[in-house]
Design an enzyme around this catalytic site. Structure first.
Site, short mmCIF file in Angstrom:
data_model
loop_
_atom_site.label_atom_id
_atom_site.label_comp_id
_atom_site.label_asym_id
_atom_site.label_seq_id
_atom_site.Cartn_x
_atom_site.Cartn_y
_atom_site.Cartn_z
N HIS A 192 0.86 -1.20 0.00
CA HIS A 192 0.00 0.00 0.00
C HIS A 192 0.89 1.23 0.00
CE1 HIS A 192 0.39 1.07 4.33
NE2 HIS A 192 0.33 -0.23 4.58
N ASP A 211 -0.34 4.48 0.76
CA ASP A 211 -0.77 5.52 1.68
C ASP A 211 -0.09 5.29 3.03
OD1 ASP A 211 -2.40 3.18 2.15
OD2 ASP A 211 -3.64 4.42 3.47
N ASP A 265 6.19 1.23 6.90
CA ASP A 265 4.80 0.88 6.63
C ASP A 265 4.17 1.91 5.69
OD1 ASP A 265 2.24 -0.19 6.81
OD2 ASP A 265 1.82 0.76 8.74
N GLU A 277 -5.22 1.85 2.56
CA GLU A 277 -5.19 0.80 3.58
C GLU A 277 -5.23 1.37 4.99
OE1 GLU A 277 -3.66 -2.13 6.41
OE2 GLU A 277 -2.74 -0.19 5.90
N GLU A 278 -4.48 2.43 5.23
CA GLU A 278 -4.40 2.96 6.58
C GLU A 278 -5.72 3.58 7.05
OE1 GLU A 278 -2.17 2.05 8.31
OE2 GLU A 278 -0.19 2.10 7.35
N HIS A 292 2.99 3.33 12.71
CA HIS A 292 1.83 4.10 13.20
C HIS A 292 2.19 5.06 14.33
CE1 HIS A 292 -1.49 1.16 11.59
NE2 HIS A 292 -0.46 1.26 10.76
#
Length: 450
Positions: A90, A92, A123, A154-155, A420
């Site tokens: 991903h 994003d 990530d 995705e996030e 994150h």
């Protein structure tokens, strides 16, 4: 091409990998216009199209999905009789989550202590760098068909690609699917993630009075909605911290690698002297058993609160659902439990918010065996099998849409990456070693399938 030569070719590509990651981290590709300009996501999409097209991929296109995000899809043709490998990532990223807590610029790749820092460095842009490095090292000599699929939301969890995949199966059909949004057990310890917990979220609301009432005049007899909610939430765990929802099994054991207590305490930043939860091993608690977490509570904040009994309170609860447990059943069990334990005949409503099925990846098959061998050759040590407490709903969509495909989760996101969180980083040796493993896999999988 010998294995040693391939590893050397990957190593020679690492300056380019750093350059790739530096460019990608600079794109503030948060798929939320309230937090980041949409053109930042567009720039990231354009960069991906140019980068994969330069490697010989045909028709690298941006497909708009139901949530407005763009999925980047491209194909690299191999021999006519070759199997197809789908490489997922991903593009994003999470929002910064506190610029003042970062020790270096959020959107600028910064080397510090042998790691590369920046939002998305691990990530999942580190995994994109891994893909590009592996493909460059093979220099077009790939005996399989390769398809890339890059998700754009995705996030945010808004499900654009989850809607797109079953509607466009012919674009993405593959014999092996590498979901590269995971990582190793630790730096230098190769791992495949073979299970993901699902989720079941609810919002519970408790009402007891028609209005807030003075705690001096009415406290002691008037039912307090916040106190009722606290009692209900407390019933979700026993004294040892085990999740105790009526009707849900909470004693399963994880069959794979254990998660050492000291390593978990460090990874989870548990404060000195504070106990870990549960009566099982760490791996049992985070990979094999349900876990209820209170994500938020609506009630008066301390500053500004008054001497009043609360007439209404609510909470958002996240229930992680392990493989082997049905997410819808788990959500209903949570709902029934909350209604049953409500004190004082308080009025309680439970609103379902979201659910997602748990997932179990491949642990047998030609692709699995080839990948394990490739990772062992790259790292020079055995591959361990681990779980992941988080959820990737797309994995179950892949499994439902392509039931014959071998689906495996891997990547560069080991625990020290702090995905994150502020100060996200990646260890460049993980990009190098995982790129070598992926290149070996692509080189050898086609041979084994013939």
């Amino acid at each position: 091409m010998s294995e040693q030569t391939l590893a050397d070719r990957v190593r020679s590509q690492m300056p380019q990998a750093e350059s790739d990651l530096r460019e990608m981290v600079a794109f503030r590709s948060v798929h939320d216009p309230a937090q980041s300009p949409p053109e930042e996501c567009e720039k990231m999409v354009d960069w991906l199209q140019e980068s994969f097209s330069a490697l010989g991929f045909d028709d690298v296109a941006a497909h708009e999905t139901a949530d407005g995000s763009k999925a980047v899809i491209g194909h690299l043709a191999g021999p006519d009789d070759a199997p197809t490998v789908l490489l997922y990532f991903h593009h994003d990223v999470q929002p910064p989550l506190g610029d003042d807590e970062w020790n270096s610029p959020v959107w600028e790749l910064t080397e510090r202590g042998g790691r590369w820092y920046g939002r998305g460095a691990a990530d999942c842009k580190g995994n994109i760098a891994m893909h590009l490095t592996a493909l460059r090292a093979l220099d077009g000599r790939i005996p399989v068909n390769v398809t890339i699929i890059g998700e754009g939301s995705e996030e945010q969890g808004t499900g654009g690609l989850e809607d797109f995949v079953p509607k466009n199966p012919d674009l993405l059909r593959a014999d092996a699917i590498l979901v590269c949004d995971a990582g190793n057990f630790a730096v230098g310890t190769p791992a495949l993630t073979t299970s993901l917990r699902g989720l079941a979220n609810v919002v519970v609301t408790v009402e007891t009075l028609g209005s807030a009432m003075h705690s001096g005049m009415f406290g002691g007899a008037a039912p307090d909605a916040l106190a009722a909610l606290i009692a209900m939430l407390a019933s979700l765990r026993d004294a040892d911290g085990n999740t105790t929802i009526t009707g849900l099994e909470s004693s399963a054991q994880w069959p794979g690698v254990d998660y050492p207590v000291d390593a978990f305490r460090a990874d989870a930043m548990v404060l000195d002297g504070v106990d870990l939860l549960g009566s099982g091993r760490v791996s049992d608690m985070v990979w094999a058993r349900p876990a209820a977490t209170v994500l938020g509570i609506d009630c008066p904040p301390v500053v500004g609160s008054s001497a009043a009994i609360q007439p209404r309170a609510r909470a958002r609860i996240n229930l992680r659902v392990p493989p082997g447990m049905d997410a819808a059943h788990a959500r209903q069990a949570l709902t029934d439990h909350l209604l049953a334990v409500a004190p004082w005949h308080a009025r309680v409503s439970v609103e379902p918010e979201a659910d997602g099925a748990p997932f179990t990846g491949a642990t047998t098959g030609t692709a699995y065996d080839t990948l394990v061998d490739a990772m062992q050759q790259s790292y020079g040590t055995d591959v361990v099998l681990m779980g992941q407490g988080g959820s990737i709903p797309l994995c179950t969509v892949f499994a439902d849409t392509f039931p014959d495909a071998e689906i495996m989760l891997l990547g560069v996101e080991e625990p020290r990456c702090l995905i994150h969180a502020p100060n996200e980083s990646v260890d460049p040796t993980e990009i190098e070693n995982m790129a070598t493993a992926e290149a070996l896999f692509l080189q050898n999988y086609g041979k084994r399938r013939r």
